[in-house]
Structure formats: structure tokens, C-alpha cells
Design an enzyme around this catalytic site. Structure first.
Site, PDB file in Angstrom:
ATOM      1  N   ARG A 229       0.848  -1.198   0.000  1.00  0.00           N
ATOM      2  CA  ARG A 229       0.000   0.000   0.000  1.00  0.00           C
ATOM      3  C   ARG A 229       0.880   1.243   0.000  1.00  0.00           C
ATOM      4  NH1 ARG A 229      -3.710  -2.053  -1.864  1.00  0.00           N
ATOM      5  NH2 ARG A 229      -5.816  -2.286  -1.075  1.00  0.00           N
ATOM      6  N   GLU A 258      -2.707   7.693  -5.546  1.00  0.00           N
ATOM      7  CA  GLU A 258      -2.846   7.091  -6.884  1.00  0.00           C
ATOM      8  C   GLU A 258      -3.993   7.737  -7.654  1.00  0.00           C
ATOM      9  OE1 GLU A 258      -3.044   2.857  -6.337  1.00  0.00           O
ATOM     10  OE2 GLU A 258      -1.155   2.851  -5.234  1.00  0.00           O
ATOM     11  N   HIS A 276       0.202   0.300 -10.118  1.00  0.00           N
ATOM     12  CA  HIS A 276      -0.581  -0.573  -9.231  1.00  0.00           C
ATOM     13  C   HIS A 276      -1.049  -1.816 -10.007  1.00  0.00           C
ATOM     14  CE1 HIS A 276      -3.182  -0.664  -5.354  1.00  0.00           C
ATOM     15  NE2 HIS A 276      -2.955  -1.892  -5.796  1.00  0.00           N
TER      16      HIS A 276
HETATM   17  O1  A2R Z   1       2.156  -8.491  11.717  1.00  0.00           O
HETATM   18  P1  A2R Z   1       1.821  -9.926  11.444  1.00  0.00           P
HETATM   19  O2  A2R Z   1       2.771 -10.879  12.064  1.00  0.00           O
HETATM   20  O3  A2R Z   1       0.365 -10.243  11.662  1.00  0.00           O
HETATM   21  O4  A2R Z   1       2.069 -10.100   9.885  1.00  0.00           O
HETATM   22  C1  A2R Z   1       1.232  -9.491   8.937  1.00  0.00           C
HETATM   23  C2  A2R Z   1       1.804  -8.202   8.441  1.00  0.00           C
HETATM   24  N1  A2R Z   1       1.142  -7.094   9.098  1.00  0.00           N
HETATM   25  C3  A2R Z   1       1.724  -6.182   9.777  1.00  0.00           C
HETATM   26  N2  A2R Z   1       2.988  -6.007  10.031  1.00  0.00           N
HETATM   27  C4  A2R Z   1       3.304  -4.957  10.784  1.00  0.00           C
HETATM   28  N3  A2R Z   1       2.446  -4.074  11.292  1.00  0.00           N
HETATM   29  C5  A2R Z   1       1.161  -4.223  11.068  1.00  0.00           C
HETATM   30  N4  A2R Z   1       0.284  -3.368  11.576  1.00  0.00           N
HETATM   31  C6  A2R Z   1       0.763  -5.308  10.277  1.00  0.00           C
HETATM   32  N5  A2R Z   1      -0.395  -5.736   9.872  1.00  0.00           N
HETATM   33  C7  A2R Z   1      -0.145  -6.847   9.169  1.00  0.00           C
HETATM   34  O5  A2R Z   1       1.529  -8.106   7.041  1.00  0.00           O
HETATM   35  C8  A2R Z   1       1.207 -10.359   7.693  1.00  0.00           C
HETATM   36  O6  A2R Z   1       2.349 -11.142   7.635  1.00  0.00           O
HETATM   37  C9  A2R Z   1       1.216  -9.396   6.527  1.00  0.00           C
HETATM   38  C10 A2R Z   1      -0.114  -9.336   5.805  1.00  0.00           C
HETATM   39  O7  A2R Z   1      -0.397 -10.591   5.303  1.00  0.00           O
HETATM   40  P2  A2R Z   1      -1.852 -11.070   4.872  1.00  0.00           P
HETATM   41  O8  A2R Z   1      -2.847 -10.586   5.847  1.00  0.00           O
HETATM   42  O9  A2R Z   1      -1.766 -12.523   4.592  1.00  0.00           O
HETATM   43  O10 A2R Z   1      -2.123 -10.249   3.548  1.00  0.00           O
HETATM   44  P3  A2R Z   1      -1.695 -10.569   2.039  1.00  0.00           P
HETATM   45  O11 A2R Z   1      -2.726 -11.403   1.389  1.00  0.00           O
HETATM   46  O12 A2R Z   1      -0.298 -11.036   2.009  1.00  0.00           O
HETATM   47  O13 A2R Z   1      -1.792  -9.098   1.432  1.00  0.00           O
HETATM   48  C11 A2R Z   1      -0.976  -8.064   1.950  1.00  0.00           C
HETATM   49  C12 A2R Z   1      -1.347  -6.725   1.388  1.00  0.00           C
HETATM   50  C13 A2R Z   1      -2.821  -6.346   1.409  1.00  0.00           C
HETATM   51  O14 A2R Z   1      -3.269  -5.925   2.667  1.00  0.00           O
HETATM   52  C14 A2R Z   1      -2.888  -5.234   0.406  1.00  0.00           C
HETATM   53  O15 A2R Z   1      -2.606  -4.002   1.005  1.00  0.00           O
HETATM   54  C15 A2R Z   1      -1.770  -5.571  -0.541  1.00  0.00           C
HETATM   55  O16 A2R Z   1      -1.053  -6.666   0.031  1.00  0.00           O
HETATM   56  O17 A2R Z   1      -2.284  -5.924  -1.785  1.00  0.00           O
END
Ligand code: A2R
Length: 310
Positions: A229, A258, A276
Site C-alpha cells: 500500500r 494514486e 498498481h
Molecule cells: O504483523 P503480522 O505478524 O500479523 O504479519 C502481517 C503483516 N502485518 C503487519 N505487520 C506490521 N504491522 C502491522 N500493523 C501489520 N499488519 C499486518 O503483514 C502479515 O504477515 C502481513 C499481511 O499478510 P496477509 O494478511 O496474509 O495479507 P496478504 O494477502 O499477504 O496481502 C498483503 C497486502 C494487502 O493488505 C494489500 O494491502 C496488498 O497486500 O495488496
């Protein structure tokens, strides 16, 4: 017949199938949105969105039960608020992870091997006039730190590992089942890698996580890639660092505003830009669209949602 509000333009595959299962109302295309809301607002049970849903709309949609969003990121949707108002939220995870991961790796390769510049060198006839193109960096043997080792981050890590890149990661917590080194501090990870790769979600918690301090830690030989993002990277700080040479380069698929990247990025040689495009392949967009429709169908049939987020 269910009334469905389309609050973002949807691909034909989605719009066509929705029209078969409900009465579809086009919010984005409506000339008088207020009139549309007073006409159909209390009939709307389902809204389809693209990562965003204005909180103010809830007041006009008292019977909304589902917000089905196209895309994995939903930082523009207040999911707890939607839940409090009685609406579930779905997104389209997993089906886009391969596409986003392959663009990530492609951008790292293209940047390190200067593929865009080298291609231009050939097209402009410089090869014949000036001789061979200067030598470039090699991705194999370098170190990459992934910010956000989630579904997509793991696909990136697997591809990079296969390409002999040493992978580490940062997130809110260590994932002991993962073979990669964990860094509790993003800045410390940045200081230890050649590539800082951001595939973390947007939202208040990650806003400007990659700021001047993290960029300073990454250093003059470090490159930053953002495909998660735009809000995660402080774009003005990045521009300043690139101009000062305190960061070596950037590969960016997402931006703060964007479709308007910071204008200075457009003229920098050490910056690779994409519009994007992470999930933008035929096969992936089709799968994302089908998942939106299948969530709506599951909801209408009273079945479990396929990919709820709240
Ligand atoms: O923090 P963790 O251990 O829950 O790992 C998640 C990490 N994450 C964060 N890291 C640091 N600070 C945060 N506030 C935070 N929130 C989440 O990012 C996790 O490893 C990763 C997100 O993974 P998923 O939920 O599986 O999302 P995905 O499918 O990999 O997509 C990631 C992003 C989307 O949210 C869109 O913004 C973009 O890719 O297209």
C-alpha cells in the site's frame, strides 16, 4: 430479488453475474447519489466495493448485510464499524498472491539488471555506437527483508529463496514455522538488507512505517520496493533520500496518491514505476471477480462466506 449497490466499477464478469442474481444499482455512475440513496438505500442488502467504503454510507443503508470487496487490501473499509452495523466484509485473498509475488520479483530483477535502461539503450541504437551496456547488479547473493510475511510475502520469499536471495522478514510477531530470519525492528532489518520489500497492509498502524529513519538505515546501496500500500512509505521522505543518494533506488507499484506518484519520482533513473499492477493479470483478475460473486452468492444462500475479514 436482492438489491445490490455497486460502489466501485466492477469488471464485466462481476457486473454480469450480479445482474443475474439481483437488482444492481450503480453508485459511482449515479449523477445524483443522494437521490439514488433515498430511492433504494433501505432496500440494499449487498454492496460490492474495491477496497474502500465511505463510513457515511452506512446511515443510508440500514439493511446492508454484506460488503464484498474486490482486492485483498481493505484498509479503506472500516470492518469493525461495518460489523457493528450488521454487515460482514469479504475480500479476495490468496487468488492474487502468485501474480503480486511474480511482479515483485520481476521489479527487483528489472531494477537490479537495469532492464528498462538497457532496453532503451538497444532501441536508441546506443549499443552499436557506444558498445556494451555498463555492468549491473545481480539479485542472486543479495539480502532481502520482507515487511509483511503474509500470504503474498511468503510467495515472494519462496521465489527469492529459489533465486538464491537471503530472505528475512519483519512483522508484528515472529512466525516460528518460517525458515527466514525474523527482525522485531523494521529499521534494524533495513540496515541489514540490500532490498527492503513492503507487502504489508495499509491502515493507521502501518502508515509511514517506512519513513526517513528506516530509509536512512537502508542506506545508499539499499533499494526499497513497495507493492503493498502506498501509505506505508513516506513518499516525500523517499524522494528526499533518493535525491540525496542516502537510498540507492526504488521500485514502486503503489503510491500515496494514486494515480499520481510524486512528480520527482517520474524523472529519476534509479526508480522503477508500475501503475498498481500487482494483481493485474487476466487469470488473477478473473479469479478475484469470481470470488466477489461467490461471496455474494454464499451470503444470499445463507451459507458461510468464503473469505470474510470481520
Ligand atoms: O504483523 P503480522 O505478524 O500479523 O504479519 C502481517 C503483516 N502485518 C503487519 N505487520 C506490521 N504491522 C502491522 N500493523 C501489520 N499488519 C499486518 O503483514 C502479515 O504477515 C502481513 C499481511 O499478510 P496477509 O494478511 O496474509 O495479507 P496478504 O494477502 O499477504 O496481502 C498483503 C497486502 C494487502 O493488505 C494489500 O494491502 C496488498 O497486500 O495488496
Amino acid at each position: 430479488m436482492t438489491d445490490i449497490l455497486m460502489i466501485a466499477p466492477m469488471p464485466d464478469l462481476v457486473a454480469g453475474q450480479l445482474a443475474e442474481i439481483g437488482a444492481v444499482h450503480d453508485y459511482t455512475g449515479a449523477r445524483d447519489k443522494r437521490a439514488l440513496m433515498s430511492e433504494v438505500g433501505d432496500k440494499i442488502g449487498v454492496a460490492v466495493a474495491m477496497g474502500g467504503f465511505p463510513a457515511s454510507l452506512h446511515g443510508s443503508l440500514p439493511n446492508l448485510k454484506l460488503i464484498a470487496s474486490y482486492g485483498v487490501g481493505y484498509d479503506g473499509i472500516d470492518a469493525p464499524l461495518a460489523r457493528a452495523r450488521g454487515a460482514a466484509v469479504t475480500n479476495t485473498p490468496d487468488v492474487l498472491s502468485d501474480a503480486v509475488a511474480e511482479l515483485t520479483v520481476a521489479m527487483m530483477l528489472a531494477h537490479d539488471r537495469q532492464m528498462m535502461q538497457a532496453e532503451s539503450y538497444v532501441r536508441k541504437g546506443k549499443w552499436g555506437k557506444k558498445g556494451m551496456y555498463p555492468l549491473t547488479r545481480q539479485l542472486a547473493g543479495s539480502k532481502a527483508g520482507i515487511f509483511g510475511l503474509g500470504r503474498i510475502g511468503k510467495e515472494v520469499a519462496a521465489r527469492l529463496t529459489a533465486m538464491k536471495v537471503d530472505v528475512a522478514y519483519h512483522g508484528r510477531r515472529e512466525q516460528p514455522d518460517q525458515p527466514y530470519r525474523y527482525w522485531a525492528s523494521l529499521a534494524e532489518m533495513a540496515a541489514s538488507v540490500d532490498w527492503l520489500v513492503s507487502i504489508a497492509p495499509g491502515g493507521a498502524e502501518t502508515r509511514y512505517a517506512i519513513d526517513a529513519e528506516v530509509l536512512r538505515a537502508l542506506g545508499p546501496d539499499g533499494r526499497v520496493l513497495n507493492i503493498g500500500r502506498g501509505s506505508v512509505v513516506h513518499e516525500a521522505a523517499l524522494v528526499t533520500a533518493l535525491k540525496a543518494g542516502t537510498v540507492g533506488g526504488a521500485a514502486l507499484d503503489v503510491f500515496e496518491d494514486e494515480p499520481y506518484p510524486h512528480p520527482d519520482l517520474l524523472t529519476m533513473e534509479n526508480v522503477l514505476l508500475q501503475p498498481h499492477n500487482g494483481s493485474a493479470t487476466h487469470v488473477t483478475r478473473e479469479a478475484m471477480g469470481q470470488l466477489v460473486v461467490d461471496n455474494v452468492k454464499a451470503h444470499l444462500a445463507g451459507e458461510s462466506l468464503l473469505s470474510p475479514v470481520n
